[in-house]
Write a protein that holds these residues in place. Structure first.
Motif, mmCIF file in Angstrom:
data_model
loop_
_atom_site.group_PDB
_atom_site.id
_atom_site.type_symbol
_atom_site.label_atom_id
_atom_site.label_comp_id
_atom_site.label_asym_id
_atom_site.label_seq_id
_atom_site.Cartn_x
_atom_site.Cartn_y
_atom_site.Cartn_z
ATOM 1 N N ASN A 116 16.746 -40.373 -62.717
ATOM 2 C CA ASN A 116 16.834 -39.629 -62.984
ATOM 3 C C ASN A 116 18.626 -38.998 -63.070
ATOM 4 O O ASN A 116 19.140 -39.446 -62.503
ATOM 5 N N THR A 136 21.250 -36.232 -64.425
ATOM 6 C CA THR A 136 21.927 -34.797 -65.013
ATOM 7 C C THR A 136 23.074 -34.297 -65.353
ATOM 8 O O THR A 136 24.126 -34.613 -64.036
ATOM 9 N N ASN A 140 25.789 -31.490 -66.895
ATOM 10 C CA ASN A 140 25.807 -29.275 -66.717
ATOM 11 C C ASN A 140 26.980 -29.243 -67.295
ATOM 12 O O ASN A 140 28.204 -30.198 -67.456
ATOM 13 N N GLU A 147 13.993 -23.379 -71.278
ATOM 14 C CA GLU A 147 14.291 -24.340 -71.377
ATOM 15 C C GLU A 147 13.560 -24.915 -72.712
ATOM 16 O O GLU A 147 13.030 -24.645 -73.235
ATOM 17 N N ARG A 158 15.355 -32.966 -70.919
ATOM 18 C CA ARG A 158 15.239 -31.290 -70.562
ATOM 19 C C ARG A 158 16.104 -31.331 -70.235
ATOM 20 O O ARG A 158 17.470 -31.326 -69.593
ATOM 21 N N THR A 216 18.425 -26.752 -69.825
ATOM 22 C CA THR A 216 18.163 -25.432 -69.417
ATOM 23 C C THR A 216 19.224 -25.119 -70.269
ATOM 24 O O THR A 216 20.034 -25.334 -69.819
ATOM 25 N N SER A 228 21.970 -27.269 -68.323
ATOM 26 C CA SER A 228 22.435 -28.684 -68.177
ATOM 27 C C SER A 228 21.292 -29.667 -68.877
ATOM 28 O O SER A 228 20.102 -29.081 -69.673
ATOM 29 N N LEU A 262 18.827 -33.326 -68.769
ATOM 30 C CA LEU A 262 18.193 -33.755 -67.257
ATOM 31 C C LEU A 262 17.767 -34.835 -68.555
ATOM 32 O O LEU A 262 16.673 -34.725 -69.207
ATOM 33 N N THR A 306 14.871 -38.303 -68.013
ATOM 34 C CA THR A 306 14.395 -38.738 -67.198
ATOM 35 C C THR A 306 14.294 -40.245 -67.145
ATOM 36 O O THR A 306 14.463 -40.822 -68.336
#
Lengths: 116, 117
Positions: free
Chosen positions: A18, A20, A22, A55, A62, A64, A73, A75, A77
């Motif tokens: 994954n 991530t 920010n 979200e 994804r 948020t 953030s 994400l 996956t």
């Protein structure tokens, strides 16, 4: 500057992991958007999250949003080699009247490299 | 569906020359934008336009001129090019949405890589 800040500046992972990324910003927003840029190409919109949402999902993405911390953030996956690109957050800031200026302010981006 | 096109894709010019970068969109989008992208700075807004004959400065407007006589075209002119204007230039457009929150997705052209020698 109202410009958003992104971290990390660069991210290197293996396929299947994954990723991530920010984004932080400084003033109130109407929405926050994420864009992707493949090398030598224009930006492509990925996902938009409004200020009253926390979200949002789109396929393997994804997002948020925490308006109290002024941060978001992204994400990704189960990353694939084809996800290798630069990713930018962009904020639609509220003007004094609480509406939009009609323009976006982009962060400096995160360079994601996914190794096969 | 041609979308949004920029021309030329590559341009080399000399210091002091006037250069015009073209942007054309086929969606009749109200808003159009010009950005420059430089290493370490991300995308920075040069000028934008909310409609024909309405333009406004962005973050880095100095040395640039825009016009918008027709909805579909938004040319960017460097009146006297300088080396610091060497960059990749992107044009973008978006719909105007009704309502109190005028939010929207931007659609980008493929970019123009400009080198000023």
């Amino acid at each position: 500057s109202q410009q958003g800040e992104e971290d990390p500046q660069a991210l290197s992972i293996q396929e299947g992991e994954n990723a991530t990324m920010n984004c932080s910003y400084k003033t109130s927003i109407n929405n926050l958007q994420w864009y992707r840029q493949n090398s030598g190409r224009g930006l492509v919109h990925l996902i938009l999250i409004r200020s009253n949402e926390r979200e949002k999902h789109s396929g393997r993405l994804r997002v948020t949003l925490d308006t109290s911390k002024k941060s978001s953030s992204l994400l990704i996956t189960a990353s694939r080699a084809a996800d290798t690109a630069s990713y930018f957050c962009a904020t639609d800031f509220k003007n004094a009247g609480g509406t939009s200026y009609g323009k976006l302010t982009f962060g400096q981006g995160t360079i994601l490299t996914v190794h096969p | 569906d041609a979308g949004i096109t920029q021309s030329p894709r590559y341009k080399i010019t000399e210091t002091g020359r006037q250069v015009t970068l073209m942007c054309h969109q086929t969606w009749s989008h109200s808003y159009m934008f010009w950005y420059r992208q430089d290493l370490g700075h991300g995308l920075r807004l040069i000028y934008y336009s909310a409609a024909a004959d309405i333009t406004d400065k962005g973050e880095v407007p100095d040395g640039y001129v825009v016009s918008r006589s027709k909805t579909e075209n938004f040319p960017l002119t460097l009146e006297s090019a300088t080396r610091s204007q060497t960059s990749v230039y992107f044009c973008a457009s978006r719909r105007a949405q009704p309502g109190p929150v005028n939010s929207g997705i931007q659609y980008f052209g493929a970019g123009t890589r400009l080198s000023v020698l």
